[in-house]
Write a protein that holds these residues in place. Structure first.
Motif, PDB file in Angstrom:
ATOM      1  N   ARG A   4     -18.311 -18.839  43.468  1.00 61.58           N
ATOM      2  CA  ARG A   4     -17.846 -18.793  42.083  1.00 61.58           C
ATOM      3  C   ARG A   4     -18.421 -17.581  41.361  1.00 61.58           C
ATOM      4  N   PHE A   5     -19.683 -17.288  41.595  1.00 66.03           N
ATOM      5  CA  PHE A   5     -20.299 -16.124  40.966  1.00 66.03           C
ATOM      6  C   PHE A   5     -19.690 -14.837  41.514  1.00 66.03           C
ATOM      7  N   GLN A   6     -19.466 -14.800  42.825  1.00 64.75           N
ATOM      8  CA  GLN A   6     -18.860 -13.624  43.443  1.00 64.75           C
ATOM      9  C   GLN A   6     -17.479 -13.350  42.835  1.00 64.75           C
ATOM     10  N   ASN A   7     -16.698 -14.408  42.668  1.00 68.03           N
ATOM     11  CA  ASN A   7     -15.368 -14.243  42.090  1.00 68.03           C
ATOM     12  C   ASN A   7     -15.448 -13.791  40.635  1.00 68.03           C
ATOM     13  N   TYR A  41     -23.244  -7.100  36.795  1.00 68.64           N
ATOM     14  CA  TYR A  41     -24.002  -8.221  37.358  1.00 68.64           C
ATOM     15  C   TYR A  41     -24.682  -9.015  36.241  1.00 68.64           C
ATOM     16  N   ASN A  42     -25.276  -8.309  35.291  1.00 66.60           N
ATOM     17  CA  ASN A  42     -25.925  -8.990  34.167  1.00 66.60           C
ATOM     18  C   ASN A  42     -24.918  -9.755  33.329  1.00 66.60           C
ATOM     19  N   LEU A  43     -23.746  -9.151  33.113  1.00 64.09           N
ATOM     20  CA  LEU A  43     -22.699  -9.809  32.340  1.00 64.09           C
ATOM     21  C   LEU A  43     -22.207 -11.067  33.061  1.00 64.09           C
ATOM     22  N   ALA A  44     -22.030 -10.964  34.361  1.00 64.56           N
ATOM     23  CA  ALA A  44     -21.600 -12.120  35.161  1.00 64.56           C
ATOM     24  C   ALA A  44     -22.650 -13.229  35.113  1.00 64.56           C
ATOM     25  N   THR A  45     -23.929 -12.836  35.174  1.00 60.81           N
ATOM     26  CA  THR A  45     -25.019 -13.813  35.122  1.00 60.81           C
ATOM     27  C   THR A  45     -25.039 -14.548  33.782  1.00 60.81           C
ATOM     28  N   GLN A  46     -24.846 -13.802  32.702  1.00 61.04           N
ATOM     29  CA  GLN A  46     -24.831 -14.412  31.365  1.00 61.04           C
ATOM     30  C   GLN A  46     -23.682 -15.404  31.217  1.00 61.04           C
ATOM     31  N   ILE A  47     -22.509 -15.035  31.731  1.00 66.13           N
ATOM     32  CA  ILE A  47     -21.359 -15.944  31.638  1.00 66.13           C
ATOM     33  C   ILE A  47     -21.577 -17.161  32.538  1.00 66.13           C
ATOM     34  N   HIS A  48     -22.089 -16.915  33.738  1.00 67.05           N
ATOM     35  CA  HIS A  48     -22.297 -17.998  34.711  1.00 67.05           C
ATOM     36  C   HIS A  48     -23.314 -19.022  34.193  1.00 67.05           C
ATOM     37  N   THR A  49     -24.348 -18.535  33.515  1.00 65.42           N
ATOM     38  CA  THR A  49     -25.390 -19.428  32.988  1.00 65.42           C
ATOM     39  C   THR A  49     -25.124 -19.833  31.535  1.00 65.42           C
ATOM     40  N   LEU A 168     -11.572 -18.757  37.930  1.00 68.31           N
ATOM     41  CA  LEU A 168     -12.574 -19.189  36.953  1.00 68.31           C
ATOM     42  C   LEU A 168     -12.241 -20.596  36.465  1.00 68.31           C
ATOM     43  N   GLU A 169     -13.263 -21.427  36.373  1.00 73.78           N
ATOM     44  CA  GLU A 169     -13.056 -22.804  35.954  1.00 73.78           C
ATOM     45  C   GLU A 169     -12.646 -22.892  34.486  1.00 73.78           C
ATOM     46  N   TYR A 170     -11.985 -23.975  34.152  1.00 72.47           N
ATOM     47  CA  TYR A 170     -11.518 -24.234  32.789  1.00 72.47           C
ATOM     48  C   TYR A 170     -12.682 -24.153  31.798  1.00 72.47           C
ATOM     49  N   GLY A 171     -13.836 -24.712  32.165  1.00 69.37           N
ATOM     50  CA  GLY A 171     -14.992 -24.705  31.277  1.00 69.37           C
ATOM     51  C   GLY A 171     -15.487 -23.309  30.958  1.00 69.37           C
ATOM     52  N   VAL A 172     -15.385 -22.398  31.928  1.00 71.45           N
ATOM     53  CA  VAL A 172     -15.802 -21.010  31.697  1.00 71.45           C
ATOM     54  C   VAL A 172     -14.876 -20.337  30.685  1.00 71.45           C
ATOM     55  N   ILE A 173     -13.570 -20.568  30.834  1.00 70.30           N
ATOM     56  CA  ILE A 173     -12.598 -19.999  29.893  1.00 70.30           C
ATOM     57  C   ILE A 173     -12.845 -20.550  28.491  1.00 70.30           C
ATOM     58  N   GLN A 174     -13.067 -21.845  28.390  1.00 73.09           N
ATOM     59  CA  GLN A 174     -13.376 -22.454  27.095  1.00 73.09           C
ATOM     60  C   GLN A 174     -14.591 -21.787  26.455  1.00 73.09           C
ATOM     61  N   TYR A 175     -15.619 -21.593  27.250  1.00 77.76           N
ATOM     62  CA  TYR A 175     -16.860 -20.994  26.750  1.00 77.76           C
ATOM     63  C   TYR A 175     -16.617 -19.580  26.234  1.00 77.76           C
ATOM     64  N   LEU A 176     -15.883 -18.779  26.988  1.00 75.97           N
ATOM     65  CA  LEU A 176     -15.616 -17.401  26.568  1.00 75.97           C
ATOM     66  C   LEU A 176     -14.772 -17.363  25.311  1.00 75.97           C
ATOM     67  N   LEU A 177     -13.801 -18.271  25.197  1.00 76.59           N
ATOM     68  CA  LEU A 177     -12.985 -18.341  23.983  1.00 76.59           C
ATOM     69  C   LEU A 177     -13.841 -18.702  22.776  1.00 76.59           C
TER      70      LEU A 177
END
Length: 406
Positions: A4-7, A41-49, A168-177
């Motif tokens: 998931r993080f790789q994607n 990588y840092n941006l991905a880490t922030q979104i992932h966490t 990307l999971e639904y929850g990730v999209i919700q979070y970014l929105l």
């Protein structure tokens, strides 16, 4: 590193490639690109966490076409905006908009909107043989008065829990929105220039005067797509309930064509009633209802039967662009490559607009104001639809650089 993080990292990289298009010389982008792998990588880490938050935007004032407040997002946030766009817009939002919503849609820009408005006139009047009327409405402070919670609800209604969006999971999209929509850019920004630049700008045109939970920054990619979503229900109401077939909208500019003048006139209070539901108001000074032969100003063009012209504002700005080109050409003996590219971009941006209207004589007359030095380096196509750098320039350039070469 899980899949998931790789994607997420991969999708951010693709979004980064989109975000940097036409932005390669901006300092903010260059700083990000110096160590792009680490930054992504840092941006991905922030979104992932789920620790990602928008960085301070840069606030400034522009004066063309009118005085307006702009909040330029940090480049990292622009990457996130492109990620949101790529994940949800094309497949989950765009297909559910009316055909005649023109902003930020592939193949449907301002020129498409102008052509559609012209088609509305021609079709409604059966090739100008019957009467018809044109109504044009504008919304007061569209982006400034958007309610964040209403907007978020409207966007999420297009999405489906349990579905992945480019992996990307639904929850990730919700979070970014949530992070994008609910961020108050006015309390988290750096001002470019002087605060005196805001003098003369009405308070209802500035996010600095808006209460918490209202207003979107003009210019962001997400603001443009949210502008389509926010009034999508109104668009369908006009088409299905009011049964006005010939209707189109570009952000807050709406145009209607109908054979019955009273149908258009009576539709205004119904439209306002729908706008009340989302806290918006029709601009009281920008209501236009006339016979189609009078024409209508829509998206910078005066549209009349069989033809359309550019607005006086666009015409005046084109002449100012000609003056700026002369200044750039005459500022030094040698014209640098970056300057030449700037000139090409400036002129072609206007010629691209002008070439779609009845403006051949206008362009021919305006280009006569260009200095003689300009014509030594640049040329125009026969129809004045584009300018280009003459090949003779390179011979001149190398003669100066290498005078010993014959």
């Amino acid at each position: 590193m899980d899949k998931r993080f790789q994607n997420l990292y991969y999708q951010l990289y693709l979004s980064y490639l989109e975000a940097r298009k036409n932005k390669r010389n901006i300092n903010n982008q260059l700083a990000f690109e110096i160590d792009v792998e680490t930054n992504l990588y840092n941006l991905a880490t922030q979104i992932h966490t789920k620790t990602y938050t928008s960085k301070p935007a840069i606030a400034f004032i522009v004066y063309k076409p009118v005085q307006r407040e702009i909040f330029a997002a940090d480049f990292a946030d622009r990457v996130v905006h492109h990620l949101i766009y790529r994940c949800i817009y094309q497949k989950d939002i765009d297909p559910f908009l009316i055909h005649d919503s023109y902003s930020c849609r592939k193949g449907k820009g301002t020129l498409y909107g102008v052509k559609r408005a012209s088609y509305f006139m021609r079709s409604c009047t059966q090739n100008y043989t019957k009467d018809a009327y044109v109504l044009k409405l504008d919304i007061s402070g569209y982006f400034m008065n958007m309610n964040h919670q209403r907007l978020y609800t409207k966007v999420v209604e297009f999405l489906k829990p349990g579905i992945s969006y480019l992996g990307l999971e639904y929850g990730v999209i919700q979070y970014l929105l949530q992070q994008t929509i609910f961020t108050n850019v006015a309390t988290n920004c750096r001002i470019k220039g002087s605060k005196t630049n805001w003098q003369g700008l009405p308070k209802d045109k500035s996010l600095f005067s808006k209460p918490q939970g209202y207003g979107l920054p003009i210019g962001n990619l997400t603001s443009q797509i949210f502008g389509n979503v926010y009034l999508n229900s109104l668009d369908w109401y006009i088409k299905k309930e009011l049964k006005i077939t010939y209707y189109g909208r570009y952000v807050d500019d709406m145009v209607f064509v109908h054979q019955d003048k009273n149908v258009l006139k009576n539709s205004i209070p119904h439209i306002q009633k729908e706008l009340d539901k989302v806290g918006l108001t029709i601009h009281p000074k920008k209501k236009y209802l006339q016979h189609y032969t009078k024409g209508v100003l829509f998206l910078g063009h005066y549209i009349k039967p069989y033809r359309h012209y550019i607005s006086n504002r666009t015409k005046a700005n084109f002449y100012k662009a000609i003056q700026k080109v002369n200044t750039l050409v005459l500022q030094s003996f040698k014209i640098e490559w970056a300057t030449m590219q700037q000139i090409i971009a400036l002129l072609n941006s206007y010629l691209g607009i002008l070439s779609h209207a009845k403006t051949y004589n206008l362009i021919a007359k305006a280009t006569k104001r260009l200095c003689a030095k300009f014509h030594y380096f640049f040329g125009f196509t026969k129809t004045y639809s584009k300018t280009y750098i003459k090949t003779d320039y390179w011979q001149w350039h190398y003669t100066l650089a290498y005078p010993f070469i014959n």
